[in-house]
Enzyme design. Structure first.
Site, PDB file in Angstrom:
ATOM      1  N   SER A 132      -3.786 -49.556  43.379  1.00  0.00           N
ATOM      2  CA  SER A 132      -3.304 -50.453  42.309  1.00  0.00           C
ATOM      3  C   SER A 132      -4.180 -50.400  41.062  1.00  0.00           C
ATOM      4  O   SER A 132      -5.395 -50.217  41.146  1.00  0.00           O
ATOM      5  CB  SER A 132      -3.256 -51.895  42.806  1.00  0.00           C
ATOM      6  OG  SER A 132      -2.475 -51.980  43.963  1.00  0.00           O
ATOM      7  N   GLU A 386       0.593 -54.972  49.813  1.00  0.00           N
ATOM      8  CA  GLU A 386       1.255 -53.930  50.625  1.00  0.00           C
ATOM      9  C   GLU A 386       2.753 -53.912  50.344  1.00  0.00           C
ATOM     10  O   GLU A 386       3.563 -53.686  51.231  1.00  0.00           O
ATOM     11  CB  GLU A 386       0.993 -54.159  52.114  1.00  0.00           C
ATOM     12  CG  GLU A 386      -0.468 -54.064  52.500  1.00  0.00           C
ATOM     13  CD  GLU A 386      -0.974 -52.629  52.596  1.00  0.00           C
ATOM     14  OE1 GLU A 386      -0.195 -51.765  53.029  1.00  0.00           O
ATOM     15  OE2 GLU A 386      -2.119 -52.380  52.198  1.00  0.00           O
TER      16      GLU A 386
HETATM   17  C1  LIG Z   1      -5.907 -59.981  47.731  1.00  0.00           C
HETATM   18  C2  LIG Z   1      -5.312 -58.667  47.349  1.00  0.00           C
HETATM   19  C3  LIG Z   1      -5.735 -57.512  47.999  1.00  0.00           C
HETATM   20  C4  LIG Z   1      -5.200 -56.277  47.622  1.00  0.00           C
HETATM   21  N1  LIG Z   1      -5.682 -55.130  48.206  1.00  0.00           N
HETATM   22  C5  LIG Z   1      -5.328 -53.930  47.690  1.00  0.00           C
HETATM   23  C6  LIG Z   1      -5.969 -52.735  48.098  1.00  0.00           C
HETATM   24  O1  LIG Z   1      -6.855 -52.756  48.972  1.00  0.00           O
HETATM   25  N2  LIG Z   1      -5.637 -51.568  47.505  1.00  0.00           N
HETATM   26  C7  LIG Z   1      -4.681 -51.509  46.542  1.00  0.00           C
HETATM   27  O2  LIG Z   1      -4.408 -50.419  46.046  1.00  0.00           O
HETATM   28  N3  LIG Z   1      -4.017 -52.619  46.138  1.00  0.00           N
HETATM   29  C8  LIG Z   1      -4.329 -53.825  46.684  1.00  0.00           C
HETATM   30  N4  LIG Z   1      -3.709 -54.970  46.243  1.00  0.00           N
HETATM   31  C9  LIG Z   1      -2.683 -54.866  45.210  1.00  0.00           C
HETATM   32  C10 LIG Z   1      -1.304 -55.266  45.686  1.00  0.00           C
HETATM   33  O3  LIG Z   1      -0.770 -54.282  46.510  1.00  0.00           O
HETATM   34  C11 LIG Z   1      -0.456 -55.562  44.431  1.00  0.00           C
HETATM   35  O4  LIG Z   1      -0.893 -56.812  43.933  1.00  0.00           O
HETATM   36  C12 LIG Z   1       1.015 -55.595  44.709  1.00  0.00           C
HETATM   37  O5  LIG Z   1       1.483 -54.315  44.993  1.00  0.00           O
HETATM   38  C13 LIG Z   1       1.832 -56.169  43.540  1.00  0.00           C
HETATM   39  O6  LIG Z   1       1.470 -55.589  42.335  1.00  0.00           O
HETATM   40  P1  LIG Z   1       1.147 -56.527  41.080  1.00  0.00           P
HETATM   41  O7  LIG Z   1       0.165 -57.529  41.553  1.00  0.00           O
HETATM   42  O8  LIG Z   1       0.740 -55.668  39.949  1.00  0.00           O
HETATM   43  O9  LIG Z   1       2.494 -57.270  40.755  1.00  0.00           O
HETATM   44  P2  LIG Z   1       3.680 -56.744  39.834  1.00  0.00           P
HETATM   45  O10 LIG Z   1       4.076 -55.382  40.255  1.00  0.00           O
HETATM   46  O11 LIG Z   1       3.327 -56.969  38.402  1.00  0.00           O
HETATM   47  O12 LIG Z   1       4.845 -57.741  40.241  1.00  0.00           O
HETATM   48  C14 LIG Z   1       4.988 -59.044  39.683  1.00  0.00           C
HETATM   49  C15 LIG Z   1       6.285 -59.633  40.215  1.00  0.00           C
HETATM   50  O13 LIG Z   1       7.403 -58.844  39.777  1.00  0.00           O
HETATM   51  C16 LIG Z   1       8.161 -58.422  40.893  1.00  0.00           C
HETATM   52  N5  LIG Z   1       8.707 -57.090  40.662  1.00  0.00           N
HETATM   53  C17 LIG Z   1       8.056 -55.981  40.212  1.00  0.00           C
HETATM   54  N6  LIG Z   1       8.908 -54.945  40.133  1.00  0.00           N
HETATM   55  C18 LIG Z   1      10.107 -55.382  40.577  1.00  0.00           C
HETATM   56  C19 LIG Z   1      11.389 -54.789  40.757  1.00  0.00           C
HETATM   57  N7  LIG Z   1      11.597 -53.492  40.487  1.00  0.00           N
HETATM   58  N8  LIG Z   1      12.406 -55.548  41.228  1.00  0.00           N
HETATM   59  C20 LIG Z   1      12.203 -56.856  41.518  1.00  0.00           C
HETATM   60  N9  LIG Z   1      11.011 -57.484  41.365  1.00  0.00           N
HETATM   61  C21 LIG Z   1       9.986 -56.757  40.898  1.00  0.00           C
HETATM   62  C22 LIG Z   1       7.173 -58.431  42.053  1.00  0.00           C
HETATM   63  O14 LIG Z   1       7.833 -58.513  43.304  1.00  0.00           O
HETATM   64  C23 LIG Z   1       6.346 -59.663  41.730  1.00  0.00           C
HETATM   65  O15 LIG Z   1       7.017 -60.801  42.170  1.00  0.00           O
HETATM   66  C24 LIG Z   1      -4.203 -56.210  46.636  1.00  0.00           C
HETATM   67  C25 LIG Z   1      -3.771 -57.396  45.990  1.00  0.00           C
HETATM   68  C26 LIG Z   1      -4.323 -58.599  46.320  1.00  0.00           C
HETATM   69  C27 LIG Z   1      -3.887 -59.834  45.567  1.00  0.00           C
END
Ligand SMILES: Cc1cc2nc3c(=O)[nH]c(=O)nc-3n(C[C@H](O)[C@H](O)[C@H](O)COP(=O)(O)OP(=O)(O)OC[C@H]3O[C@@H](n4cnc5c(N)ncnc54)[C@H](O)[C@@H]3O)c2cc1C
Length: 406
Positions: A132, A386
């Site tokens: 991410s 995930e």
């Molecule tokens: C505590 C924690 C641990 C983590 N650990 C890791 C890790 O070890 N390694 C790693 O790589 N990542 C990690 N992550 C990242 C995590 O996988 C991402 O936060 C997650 O994939 C969502 O991405 P984002 O936060 O950028 O949200 P965004 O992608 O910005 O999404 C925001 C909202 O929009 C919605 N959305 C986005 N696109 C669409 C669509 N096409 N259709 C409908 N709805 C949509 C989402 O569902 C969400 O509700 C971690 C995150 C947290 C908070």
């Protein structure tokens, strides 16, 4: 690959693993949960305890990953996260990085780096998986971290900023996804291992979180990180061949990546099942004891029916998780995205069940005198990381309709 029918009755070996992990979760993890949640720090002494008994070890992860029914890791994760999810993630976060490395690494790369992710009981180490980025969460195709090949030295040079990395910056080994050819989106990406002490990799900000606070989550900055060719997982020849196929218009790698996610999602779902079960059990026990209006609150249908729904939904989530784990182990195709289905259901169930648990405890549930408010805060991450619940629905929606749902 084993060929056993799906059976929800656990083998004697798996029952033994379940009971062994439960014992550790009940006696070491659960009692430490509140303290490490408040401290918001990696619980090194608890990870060390887990290492001493062999639970935090490459051997345990490898053995259970290959357990014939596919349920070994799944039941272990449910028990551990029943104990406490923040500590649980601190113990299994390395396993998620190890799975990412194993998905694309050669056997030499696995042999070299997996042991260094875990360390030894006297000198424990961690692994981190960094995909991410600030502008690439759900949209992994938007990853901007660049990996540029230096023809002269045969090295790769990585630049970019990763975010939300579990164990990011405190891990011994980082597994990093970077773009080799940004014009190709996810298909132009490759995964690299960043060895311990590599100059240029540093930790950015550490995040203060809503839940799973014992698990370390931070930014990872990659500033001219120079890696030998051997750190490209799978090797350059394989990458070049894949990129050539993609440039010729092939869909190289996409199906394999989707399958990898389907096979790892049940283990994430199992964590959520553990939290949900913890919430249900705590609320059930409370409802059997707490009296109002001269009777146990559990004698009110309103409470008993809620507990009935909670128990039922935990079972639904567990059975879907076990089915997907069995499918993964037995090489079945995920025609309806059953891996995503179990992650979706388990994540949503954990949030719902733990919220109802707070309700059943009333005011007491809202305080830190009882663990259910922590269970609820911890559960929420399972609809986010995930793959968010929306992204799971997108994948399931595409699988069941055959349409390019967006
Ligand atoms: C505590 C924690 C641990 C983590 N650990 C890791 C890790 O070890 N390694 C790693 O790589 N990542 C990690 N992550 C990242 C995590 O996988 C991402 O936060 C997650 O994939 C969502 O991405 P984002 O936060 O950028 O949200 P965004 O992608 O910005 O999404 C925001 C909202 O929009 C919605 N959305 C986005 N696109 C669409 C669509 N096409 N259709 C409908 N709805 C949509 C989402 O569902 C969400 O509700 C971690 C995150 C947290 C908070």
């Amino acid at each position: 690959m084993s060929e056993t029918g799906f059976c929800p009755e656990l083998s004697a070996d798996v029952r033994e693993v379940r009971d062994w992990v439960h014992e550790f979760a009940a006696t070491v993890v659960r009692p430490a949960g509140a303290e490490w949640d408040e401290r918001e720090e990696t619980p090194w002494p608890v990870i060390q305890e887990a290492a001493k008994i062999g639970l935090y070890s490459l051997d345990f992860f490898a053995q259970q990953w290959f357990e014939p029914s596919g349920l070994g890791l799944i039941v272990a994760f449910e028990e551990l996260f029943w104990g406490d999810a923040g500590i649980g993630l601190s113990i299994v976060g390395t396993g998620l990085a190890a799975a990412a490395l194993s998905a694309s690494g050669t056997s030499e790369q696995m042999g070299e780096w997996l042991p260094q992710m875990f360390g030894t009981p006297d000198d424990i180490k961690l692994g981190a998986f960094c995909a991410s980025e600030p502008d690439a969460g759900s949209d992994v195709g938007a990853i901007r971290t660049r990996a540029v090949y230096d023809e002269a030295s045969g090295d790769w040079i990585l630049n970019g900023v990763k975010t939300w990395a579990t164990n990011g910056g405190i891990a011994n080994v980082h597994v990093v996804v970077a773009s080799v050819d940004p014009s190709l989106g996810t298909r132009g990406q490759a995964t690299f291992v960043v060895p311990p002490g590599t100059p240029g990799l540093s930790m950015g900000q550490k995040f203060k979180k809503h839940g799973i606070r014992a698990s370390h989550t931070a930014e990872v900055v990659l500033d001219n990180v120079r890696l030998p060719g051997s750190c490209l997982l799978g090797g350059k020849e394989k990458l070049d061949a894949r990129l050539a196929r993609v440039r010729e218009g092939g869909r190289s790698g996409e199906q394999a990546a989707l399958r990898t996610f389907e096979t790892t999602r049940p283990s994430v779902a199992a964590m959520a099942v553990g939290i949900a079960r913890a919430g249900f059990e705590y609320a059930r026990d409370y409802a059997r004891e707490r009296e109002q209006f001269g009777r146990k609150i559990g004698e009110n249908q309103a409470i008993a029916f809620l507990l009935a729904d909670m128990a039922t939904r935990v079972d639904v989530a567990r059975l879907m998780t076990w089915r997907a784990a069995w499918m993964a182990r037995n090489g079945r195709s995920f025609n309806q995205a059953e891996g995503s289905m179990c992650k979706l259901v388990a994540g949503e169930t954990a949030v719902w069940v733990t919220e109802q648990a707070i309700q059943i405890l009333g005011g007491a549930g809202y305080t830190r005198e009882h663990p259910v408010e922590r269970f609820h805060r911890d559960a929420k991450i399972y609809t986010i990381f995930e793959g968010t619940s929306e992204i799971q629905r997108l994948i399931i929606g595409r699988a069941v309709t055959g349409l390019p749902v967006r």
